[in-house]
Design an enzyme around this catalytic site. Structure first.
Site, PDB file in Angstrom:
ATOM      1  CG  HIS A   1       6.690  63.345  84.067  1.00 20.04           C
ATOM      2  ND1 HIS A   1       6.133  63.727  85.272  1.00 20.04           N
ATOM      3  CD2 HIS A   1       7.243  64.466  83.537  1.00 20.04           C
ATOM      4  CE1 HIS A   1       6.328  65.026  85.458  1.00 20.04           C
ATOM      5  NE2 HIS A   1       6.989  65.493  84.409  1.00 20.04           N
TER       6      HIS A   1
ATOM      7  N   GLY B   1       0.867  70.127  77.515  1.00 21.02           N
ATOM      8  CA  GLY B   1       1.815  70.312  78.613  1.00 21.02           C
ATOM      9  C   GLY B   1       1.125  71.034  79.743  1.00 21.02           C
TER      10      GLY B   1
ATOM     11  CG  ASP C   1      -5.831  62.199  89.444  1.00 21.34           C
ATOM     12  OD1 ASP C   1      -7.060  62.006  89.503  1.00 21.34           O
ATOM     13  OD2 ASP C   1      -4.990  61.308  89.639  1.00 21.34           O
ATOM     14  N   GLY C   2      -4.503  65.947  87.128  1.00 21.27           N
ATOM     15  CA  GLY C   2      -4.179  67.359  86.948  1.00 21.27           C
ATOM     16  C   GLY C   2      -5.118  68.036  85.975  1.00 21.27           C
TER      17      GLY C   2
ATOM     18  CB  ILE D   1      -0.119  59.657  91.743  1.00 22.45           C
ATOM     19  CG1 ILE D   1       1.285  60.070  92.155  1.00 22.45           C
ATOM     20  CG2 ILE D   1      -0.127  59.321  90.291  1.00 22.45           C
ATOM     21  CD1 ILE D   1       1.648  59.564  93.506  1.00 22.45           C
TER      22      ILE D   1
ATOM     23  CG  HIS E   1       3.940  61.203  88.703  1.00 24.93           C
ATOM     24  ND1 HIS E   1       3.183  60.466  87.833  1.00 24.93           N
ATOM     25  CD2 HIS E   1       3.537  62.491  88.549  1.00 24.93           C
ATOM     26  CE1 HIS E   1       2.360  61.254  87.182  1.00 24.93           C
ATOM     27  NE2 HIS E   1       2.544  62.494  87.595  1.00 24.93           N
TER      28      HIS E   1
ATOM     29  CB  SER F   1     -20.971  93.736  74.057  1.00 24.51           C
ATOM     30  OG  SER F   1     -21.994  94.030  74.976  1.00 24.51           O
TER      31      SER F   1
ATOM     32  CD  GLU G   1     -14.750  85.209  79.591  1.00 24.38           C
ATOM     33  OE1 GLU G   1     -15.491  86.204  79.610  1.00 24.38           O
ATOM     34  OE2 GLU G   1     -14.746  84.344  80.491  1.00 24.38           O
TER      35      GLU G   1
ATOM     36  CG  PHE H   1     -13.249  89.491  80.320  1.00 22.73           C
ATOM     37  CD1 PHE H   1     -12.937  89.665  81.665  1.00 22.73           C
ATOM     38  CD2 PHE H   1     -14.439  90.025  79.849  1.00 22.73           C
ATOM     39  CE1 PHE H   1     -13.793  90.352  82.521  1.00 22.73           C
ATOM     40  CE2 PHE H   1     -15.294  90.710  80.689  1.00 22.73           C
ATOM     41  CZ  PHE H   1     -14.973  90.877  82.031  1.00 22.73           C
TER      42      PHE H   1
ATOM     43  CG  HIS I   1     -15.714  95.573  83.093  1.00 21.89           C
ATOM     44  ND1 HIS I   1     -15.726  95.182  84.412  1.00 21.89           N
ATOM     45  CD2 HIS I   1     -16.609  94.767  82.461  1.00 21.89           C
ATOM     46  CE1 HIS I   1     -16.602  94.199  84.581  1.00 21.89           C
ATOM     47  NE2 HIS I   1     -17.145  93.924  83.400  1.00 21.89           N
TER      48      HIS I   1
ATOM     49  NE  ARG J   1     -18.712 101.568  75.744  1.00 20.32           N
ATOM     50  CZ  ARG J   1     -19.262 101.909  76.914  1.00 20.32           C
ATOM     51  NH1 ARG J   1     -20.022 101.044  77.553  1.00 20.32           N
ATOM     52  NH2 ARG J   1     -19.013 103.067  77.459  1.00 20.32           N
TER      53      ARG J   1
END
Length: 668
Positions: free
Chosen positions: A11, A112, A153-154, A185, A259, A382, A411, A436, A472, A519
């Site tokens: 780039h 990246g 922008d990304g 762009i 670009h 928890s 997360e 998660f 879950h 748990r």
């Protein structure tokens, strides 16, 4: 332009348009000594737009940044020689396609995947504030560094940056500055196709100070913007810089092809002509350029570092204990007595949940390792990860010395922030439910790629979550974590295995770890009857063996399923069947052992094998073979009480006994 063209990949646009911005920052403001790229109080520069890597490599080369090895030794050679720039994106070059921490000195974090860099920078800023609060004393300001991150922008579109920016604003991180290349762009083309929000208003809503520079080439306006950041004491700063990707040809601007692709030889000549640059010269560094940087960033950085080192020597006299801790922390070493207070759990058929055992161990270690700090994504009650001793406190905008962190329900950002904290050399942990971990996977992967010892604590590790149901109940998460190279995953079987798991974790210097906890209560195994839990350090060990040490069938399990196998083992033994129970908390640690040790645990001659795990059976074939039985999850879970789920999905001693007998029947 020359490097991208020679590689025929990369780039060129953003490195060109942002060159004035980083020039102003590095030459006039950045507190960084090119001769010591890991000086603890250096300012950090994060290139979140990692595809623009040639921008950073150019800086590292022109500023003559010196290389540092894994042992923190100065090598006396350039981090980025010109020859490596000429070999941009080629095998073994110090200039890979995207910047890589540990591979190229001066790269503060691997970037990246867009958004990761800015999110990681929040962790660096948090660590800076915590270290300042913990180590600084009157007349000894050991930490006051700033963190700058260049994004585009990304990065702004990726959700992780929103999570991280929200938390940074809430915590009022005044040592954090993001520079937003507002060039409108992306790879597909103009941002108007997908992105039209008012970024400035969004960040003001987050609690940031926002300033704007209308032309990326205006050094005086850039200078003023950085001074605004330096003079803003109570919030992070976003500098929006308007830039234009434009090249030599009059109609070739804002081109998505340019670009993300080389410009072509003719376009490069036109661009060089436009700059008043010799058209046919390649990889040219005019006389005086390196000297110019030596008189700017290098001179300033050297003087600041020398003052800091002298101050540190005085600090060692005035505050020897703090100085020792600072040194150990920076070198990823532990205090001498870090493990003095680790608990030992007595045999108990009722037992203790993995999360509860971990809470006791974590608090015992944290008292002896002051820079072990962390929290959860709104789940500390928890996950049981709160530090409960009096001096721990909470990290807030009003108290940067607290050791309990509240990441909120973020997360993905938590994972990235932990990486930034680890890169600053504190020892961070973050926690949530195992399901998660999916939200954190990009950050966990980067931690493994960077070889940094972040700690991820995941509870609610199986269908044992019960009534919460399949949304879950993790099924495929263990397999996906085990698939990440360099990541150590530990799923301990009882409270004493939890102790040993933490003993392993704390001594790792270059590996991130995932600690997977239950748990529900797990029986505490009687270690006078069965093998000691210290076998955790080898990843797998023989917990219960055939009386003559020559088993006919192997029962292999992790976590809550180990005691299930112990029950099955006792039934088989009563029937005269020689079985062996293997507790296997960590595949990765087991694979690091010698072939001799691995064969002693899983003898190649014993082919009757059963593995048991309340998760996907994916990957278990390497341990039970093509003909072994795998008792695991082949569907998602269900919403029901734990015992009903265990019965429905076959996690019972009777099922294990039947599977073992079936394995033996195949041999006759």
């Amino acid at each position: 332009m020359d490097a991208v063209q020679q590689a025929n990949s990369g780039h060129p646009g953003t490195p060109m348009s942002m060159a004035p911005v980083v020039y102003c920052l590095w030459q006039r403001f950045l507190r960084f000594d090119p001769n010591d790229a890991i000086w603890p109080n250096r300012d950090r520069f994060v290139l979140s737009i990692g595809h623009a890597s040639m921008l950073l490599y150019s800086l590292l080369h022109l500023c003559e940044v010196k290389a540092v090895n894994a042992k923190y030794e100065q090598l006396g050679e350039l981090s980025v020689p010109l020859e490596d720039i000429k070999r941009f994106r080629q095998l073994d070059s110090k200039c890979p396609g995207h910047p890589e921490y540990r591979w190229t000195s001066g790269v503060e974090t691997t970037t990246g995947p867009l958004g990761q860099g800015v999110a990681t920078s929040v962790g660096m800023a948090i660590a800076g504030q915590w270290m300042a609060q913990y180590f600084n004393r009157l007349g000894f300001e050991m930490f006051n560094y700033d963190v700058y991150a260049l994004c585009g922008d990304g990065c702004m579109m990726e959700g992780v940056s929103s999570e991280a920016a929200s938390l940074a604003g809430h915590l009022k991180l005044s040592n954090l500055c993001w520079i937003y290349d507002n060039n409108k762009i992306t790879i597909e083309g103009h941002t108007e196709w997908a992105f039209s929000e008012d970024v400035a208003t969004r960040f003001i809503g987050y609690g940031w100070n926002v300033t704007r520079v209308g032309d990326a080439n205006d050094l005086e306006m850039l200078d003023r913007a950085f001074k605004t950041f330096k003079n803003t004491p109570d919030k992070p700063t976003l500098i929006i810089v308007d830039s234009h990707i434009a090249y030599g040809a009059p109609n070739k601007q804002d081109s998505s092809a340019a670009h993300g692709e080389p410009l072509g030889e003719e376009e490069i000549k036109l661009a060089k002509r436009n700059y008043g640059w010799p058209e046919n010269a390649k990889f040219l560094v005019p006389k005086g350029v390196r000297e110019h940087f030596q008189s700017g960033i290098a001179k300033r950085g050297y003087e600041l570092r020398e003052v800091w080192m002298a101050k540190f020597n005085d600090y060692k006299v005035q505050y020897p204990e703090l100085a020792d801790q600072l040194y150990r922390m920076q070198h990823r070493q532990l205090p001498e007595h870090w493990d003095y207070d680790l608990p030992t759990f007595l045999p108990d058929t009722k037992g203790l949940a993995g999360r509860d055992a971990s809470a006791k161990v974590l608090n015992a270690i944290a008292k002896n390792v002051p820079w072990l700090i962390g929290g959860s994504a709104d789940l500390a009650p928890s996950t049981k990860t709160r530090l409960t001793f009096d001096e721990a406190g909470d990290f807030t905008a009003k108290n940067y010395g607290g050791r309990n962190f509240h990441f909120g329900i973020r997360e993905h950002a938590m994972g990235s922030i932990l990486n930034g904290m680890a890169l600053a050399k504190v020892r961070p942990y973050g926690s949530g439910f195992l399901i998660f971990s999916d939200y954190m996977k990009p950050a966990i992967r980067l931690a493994a790629l960077m070889e940094i010892p972040a700690i991820y604590i995941f509870t609610h590790d199986s269908i044992g979550v019960g009534e919460d149901g399949p949304t879950h109940q993790p099924v495929e998460q263990l397999a996906s974590l085990r698939a990440i190279p360099g990541l150590i995953t530990l799923r301990p079987a009882d409270a004493n295995e939890v102790v040993e798991a933490w003993r392993v974790i704390m001594q790792l210097q270059h590996s991130p770890t995932v600690l997977v906890l239950t748990r529900q209560a797990l029986p505490t195994i009687d270690r006078s009857q069965y093998a000691p839990a210290s076998g955790v350090q080898q990843g797998a060990y023989v917990l219960a063996d055939a009386p003559d040490g020559k088993p006919d069938v192997l029962l292999i399990a992790t976590g809550s399923e180990v005691f299930l196998c112990v029950n099955a083992y006792e039934q088989l033994l009563a029937e005269g069947i020689n079985a062996r129970v293997i507790s296997m908390p960590s595949w990765e640690l087991f694979e690091q052992q010698s072939q001799e040790y691995r064969d002693s645990v899983i003898p190649p001659t014993v082919t009757a094998r059963v593995c048991v795990e309340q998760a996907s059976t994916f990957g278990w074939g390497q341990y039970v073979g093509l003909n072994g039985d795998r008792i695991g999850m082949h569907t998602f879970g269900a919403s029901a009480p734990l015992k009903e789920l265990q019965s429905k999905f076959g996690f019972t001693p009777q099922k294990v006994v039947a599977a073992a007998k079936a394995q033996l029947a195949k041999l006759h």
